[in-house]
Design a protein around this motif. Structure first.
Motif, PDB file in Angstrom:
ATOM      1  N   ALA A 105       6.009   2.881  12.145  1.00  0.00           N
ATOM      2  CA  ALA A 105       6.925   2.580  11.047  1.00  0.00           C
ATOM      3  C   ALA A 105       7.504   3.847  10.417  1.00  0.00           C
ATOM      4  O   ALA A 105       8.523   3.785   9.732  1.00  0.00           O
ATOM      5  N   SER A 106       6.831   4.966  10.618  1.00  0.00           N
ATOM      6  CA  SER A 106       7.216   6.241   9.984  1.00  0.00           C
ATOM      7  C   SER A 106       7.259   6.126   8.457  1.00  0.00           C
ATOM      8  O   SER A 106       8.079   6.792   7.809  1.00  0.00           O
ATOM      9  N   VAL A 107       6.478   5.237   7.912  1.00  0.00           N
ATOM     10  CA  VAL A 107       6.324   5.129   6.448  1.00  0.00           C
ATOM     11  C   VAL A 107       4.837   4.878   6.182  1.00  0.00           C
ATOM     12  O   VAL A 107       4.106   4.471   7.084  1.00  0.00           O
ATOM     13  N   PRO A 108       4.382   5.107   4.943  1.00  0.00           N
ATOM     14  CA  PRO A 108       2.964   4.849   4.640  1.00  0.00           C
ATOM     15  C   PRO A 108       2.598   3.385   4.868  1.00  0.00           C
ATOM     16  O   PRO A 108       3.413   2.492   4.607  1.00  0.00           O
ATOM     17  N   VAL A 109       1.396   3.163   5.347  1.00  0.00           N
ATOM     18  CA  VAL A 109       0.912   1.790   5.509  1.00  0.00           C
ATOM     19  C   VAL A 109      -0.027   1.461   4.340  1.00  0.00           C
ATOM     20  O   VAL A 109      -0.963   2.218   4.044  1.00  0.00           O
ATOM     21  N   VAL A 110       0.262   0.375   3.672  1.00  0.00           N
ATOM     22  CA  VAL A 110      -0.527  -0.064   2.528  1.00  0.00           C
ATOM     23  C   VAL A 110      -1.647  -0.941   3.076  1.00  0.00           C
ATOM     24  O   VAL A 110      -1.387  -1.992   3.669  1.00  0.00           O
ATOM     25  N   LYS A 111      -2.894  -0.502   2.892  1.00  0.00           N
ATOM     26  CA  LYS A 111      -4.020  -1.208   3.516  1.00  0.00           C
ATOM     27  C   LYS A 111      -4.656  -2.172   2.506  1.00  0.00           C
ATOM     28  O   LYS A 111      -5.096  -1.749   1.437  1.00  0.00           O
ATOM     29  N   VAL A 112      -4.674  -3.425   2.890  1.00  0.00           N
ATOM     30  CA  VAL A 112      -5.210  -4.458   1.991  1.00  0.00           C
ATOM     31  C   VAL A 112      -6.192  -5.315   2.779  1.00  0.00           C
ATOM     32  O   VAL A 112      -5.813  -5.936   3.781  1.00  0.00           O
ATOM     33  N   GLY A 113      -7.447  -5.358   2.363  1.00  0.00           N
ATOM     34  CA  GLY A 113      -8.437  -6.193   3.060  1.00  0.00           C
ATOM     35  C   GLY A 113      -8.419  -7.611   2.535  1.00  0.00           C
ATOM     36  O   GLY A 113      -8.307  -7.818   1.323  1.00  0.00           O
ATOM     37  N   ARG A 114      -8.512  -8.573   3.452  1.00  0.00           N
ATOM     38  CA  ARG A 114      -8.869  -9.949   3.054  1.00  0.00           C
ATOM     39  C   ARG A 114     -10.369  -9.874   2.877  1.00  0.00           C
ATOM     40  O   ARG A 114     -11.144 -10.332   3.720  1.00  0.00           O
TER      41      ARG A 114
END
Ligand SMILES: O=C[C@H](O)[C@H](O)COP(=O)(O)O
Ligand SMILES: C=C(OP(=O)(O)O)C(=O)O
Length: 450
Positions: A105-114
């Motif tokens: 994506a060349s952008v930051p990945v927002v990490k969210v856990g279920r």
């Protein structure tokens, strides 16, 4: 933060009209429920309101294409499954996926856990029948036990309290893993190299090699990898049981606003998103970033009214539509929804859940999903947004870090006949570690073509 005994909060929650709440357990003992809810209200918040605000900003970035969201974790967490190894494997899988997606994506990945709260499940039926015996359906460890006996299936409100403690312990370990060195990008990349070294995954070698080169380039430029040893990580779950979410709702002492402190992000499911219902009313009163599941059955006018209710000020990052249309429907049903919502001026973030529209019963009787359908729905999601000039903001996936056999297909070619080998989910089938990484590589390819 004040507790729910705070008069301001009490007024606000008591002002909640007595609206119908779908999918709530039939608690057999009102006094026991009252005691559990009162106990929960005395416990410390699990997250801080300021962290929810940070996530809202990250979701806003994703709505503009300046970030990409990865939400993932169990269909249903269990108390017994909240072990160090399981949590570590899930975090590891999400970190590995995020590294690949960041490259794509060349952008930051927002990490969210279920994770750290995903202990309650909506069900199609109140009951389950096996060999002529009918008992209450399993509704998640927050309500009852999976074991098929009358005692186990009886809803027990003390489980709300246990869910809080299991969530607290999970979140504690998640915070330790993601800030204590485990998330070091160099380790994560090494793990991914291990994945592509497996002959079944050789087609992803090029991306892994490109990431390798990019890391070497960054090192040569003097990038400080020591500073990249930690990462932001957020917790999310379905805000299903109001007897859990309400007592964990607190006043933010900075602003006087209400936040559901059970998680950074909560979503409302497909079965509970009715406009006149208690769930949407609840989330309209809290300031967390909110998700709403949207199936192919959703009516656009209802979604527009929902936006007015949940996000009247059109705050970027406040509202996310998690679309779960099914691979066969996404190209047909998603465009008009995205088009009309966009035309209304709403600032929603669009995320694709390629799991819940693709569930079927296999010939051998297992609830499963085909990896090909999962990939195809994500592909359709990207195609629709690309055609409309809108932003595909992320993916929402049911996954585990373990080598289960719950979804068919993928490079390991899991067949219907393999499902019985390690079918461990207590509700819906999850992608296993390998399938999750494979999905990340495929989505990275889709993103880098955009
Ligand atoms: O995760 C989603 C739902 O809880 C699940 O699909 C419901 O499953 P059921 O149809 O077996 O009740
Ligand atoms: C129940 C879920 O999904 P949906 O509401 O989309 O069916 C879920 O994500 O656990």
């Amino acid at each position: 933060m004040s507790l729910t005994t705070d008069p301001e909060l009490r007024t606000s929650l008591e002002a909640t009209p007595d609206l119908p709440a779908a999918q709530q357990p039939l608690w057999p003992d009102a006094a026991a429920l009252d005691a559990a809810v009162t106990e929960l209200a005395t416990y410390p918040p699990l997250v801080f309101a300021g962290e929810c605000d940070v996530l809202r900003d990250r979701m806003a970035a994703a709505s503009r294409g300046d970030a990409f969201v990865l939400q993932g974790g169990d269909c249903a967490e269990t108390f017994a499954g909240a072990t160090a190894d399981n949590i570590k494997n899930r975090i590891k899988t999400i970190l590995q996926m995020a590294a690949v997606l960041t490259y794509g994506a060349s952008v930051p990945v927002v990490k969210v856990g279920r994770m750290a709260g995903q202990f309650a499940k909506p069900r199609s039926s109140h009951t389950e029948t096996r060999e002529g015996v009918t008992l209450p359906a399993y509704r998640g460890d927050m309500v009852n036990d999976f074991e098929f006996t009358e005692a186990a299936r009886n809803p027990d409100p003390q489980r709300l309290v246990k869910a809080y403690h299991a969530s607290s312990a999970t979140l504690n370990l998640v915070r330790a893993f993601t800030t204590g060195g485990f998330a070091d990008l160099r380790h994560v990349h090494d793990w991914n190299r291990g994945f592509v070294a497996n002959s079944a995954n050789q087609r992803y070698e090029k991306i892994a090699r490109d990431i390798d080169k990019a890391m070497k380039f960054m090192a040569a430029c003097g990038a400080d990898f020591e500073a990249m040893k930690g990462t932001e990580f957020f917790a999310a779950h379905e805000a299903l049981l109001l007897d859990y979410e309400r007592p964990l709702t607190r006043v933010d002492s900075r602003t006087g606003d209400l936040y559901d402190t059970s998680a950074h992000f909560v979503w409302i499911g497909e079965r509970t998103r009715d406009l006149g219902g208690a769930h949407l009313d609840f989330v309209s009163r809290i300031h967390n970033p909110i998700g709403v599941k949207v199936s192919a059955k959703a009516q656009v006018d209802d979604l527009l009214r929902m936006i007015d209710l949940v996000d009247p000020e059109r705050t970027p990052g406040r509202l996310t539509f998690i679309t779960r249309m099914g691979a066969g429907q996404v190209r047909e049903s998603l465009p008009s929804i995205v088009e009309k919502v966009t035309a209304s001026g709403a600032a929603v973030t669009w995320i694709c859940d390629p799991m819940h529209g693709n569930t079927f019963e296999s010939a051998s009787g297992y609830k499963t999903r085909d990896f090909e359908d999962v990939v195809d729905e994500v592909r359709g999601f990207f195609e629709v947004h690309q055609a409309l000039g809108t932003v595909p903001g992320g993916i929402h996936v049911e996954l585990t870090g373990n080598d289960v056999t719950e979804c068919i297909g993928g490079a390991e070619k899991i067949l219907d006949a393999d499902l019985n080998k390690r079918y461990e989910t207590v509700c819906d089938p999850r992608l296993n570690h390998q399938q999750s990484l494979e999905l990340a590589f495929l989505v990275a390819e889709m993103l880098s073509r955009d």
